[in-house]
Design a protein around this motif. Structure first.
Motif, PDB file in Angstrom:
ATOM      1  N   SER A   1     -10.871 -38.130  44.674  1.00 23.15           N
ATOM      2  CA  SER A   1     -11.215 -37.043  43.766  1.00 23.15           C
ATOM      3  C   SER A   1     -10.120 -36.820  42.747  1.00 23.15           C
ATOM      4  CB  SER A   1     -11.430 -35.759  44.559  1.00 23.15           C
ATOM      5  OG  SER A   1     -12.495 -35.911  45.448  1.00 23.15           O
ATOM      6  N   GLN A   2     -10.499 -36.189  41.652  1.00 21.26           N
ATOM      7  CA  GLN A   2      -9.547 -35.863  40.597  1.00 21.26           C
ATOM      8  C   GLN A   2      -9.695 -34.405  40.206  1.00 21.26           C
ATOM      9  OE1 GLN A   2      -9.557 -38.407  37.179  1.00 21.26           O
ATOM     10  NE2 GLN A   2     -10.114 -40.199  38.364  1.00 21.26           N
ATOM     11  N   HIS A   3      -8.626 -33.856  39.639  1.00 20.24           N
ATOM     12  CA  HIS A   3      -8.676 -32.500  39.101  1.00 20.24           C
ATOM     13  C   HIS A   3      -9.682 -32.457  37.950  1.00 20.24           C
ATOM     14  CE1 HIS A   3      -4.810 -32.160  41.200  1.00 20.24           C
ATOM     15  NE2 HIS A   3      -4.992 -30.855  41.153  1.00 20.24           N
ATOM     16  N   ARG A   4     -10.423 -31.392  37.857  1.00 21.36           N
ATOM     17  CA  ARG A   4     -11.400 -31.224  36.780  1.00 21.36           C
ATOM     18  C   ARG A   4     -10.713 -30.816  35.471  1.00 21.36           C
ATOM     19  NH1 ARG A   4     -15.885 -26.494  36.593  1.00 21.36           N
ATOM     20  NH2 ARG A   4     -16.709 -26.996  34.542  1.00 21.36           N
ATOM     21  N   PHE A   5      -9.626 -30.062  35.569  1.00 22.45           N
ATOM     22  CA  PHE A   5      -8.909 -29.560  34.396  1.00 22.45           C
ATOM     23  C   PHE A   5      -7.532 -30.209  34.329  1.00 22.45           C
ATOM     24  CE2 PHE A   5     -11.651 -26.150  36.041  1.00 22.45           C
ATOM     25  CZ  PHE A   5     -12.524 -26.032  34.979  1.00 22.45           C
ATOM     26  N   GLY A   6      -6.984 -30.291  33.122  1.00 21.81           N
ATOM     27  CA  GLY A   6      -5.673 -30.889  32.928  1.00 21.81           C
ATOM     28  C   GLY A   6      -4.649 -29.883  32.440  1.00 21.81           C
TER      29      GLY A   6
END
Length: 71
Positions: A2-7
């Motif tokens: 999974s990855q973060h949705r926001f940066g």
């Protein structure tokens, strides 16, 4: 994986179910935090008054493109 949705640097709002005493302020993501045991990512966000807080990804929503541009 999974990855973060926001940066980092992205502007977000807190979801309506998490009232913001300062109103519906725009927050800036200042740090990505690790995924918790339940699989949810967390973030460190900074409000317009400079105060930082932690927020779960489920508490955040993206700004509309026009709002992010300040129009």
């Amino acid at each position: 994986m999974s990855q973060h949705r926001f940066g980092v640097g992205e502007q977000v709002r807190l979801a309506a179910r998490y009232p913001d005493p300062a109103g519906s302020a725009v927050y800036e993501v200042v740090r990505l935090m690790p995924e918790t045991a339940n699989g949810e990512f967390h973030y460190r966000v900074r409000g317009p008054n400079g105060q930082e807080r932690a927020a779960a990804e489920s508490q955040l929503s993206a700004l509309e493109p026009a709002m992010a541009a300040g129009t």
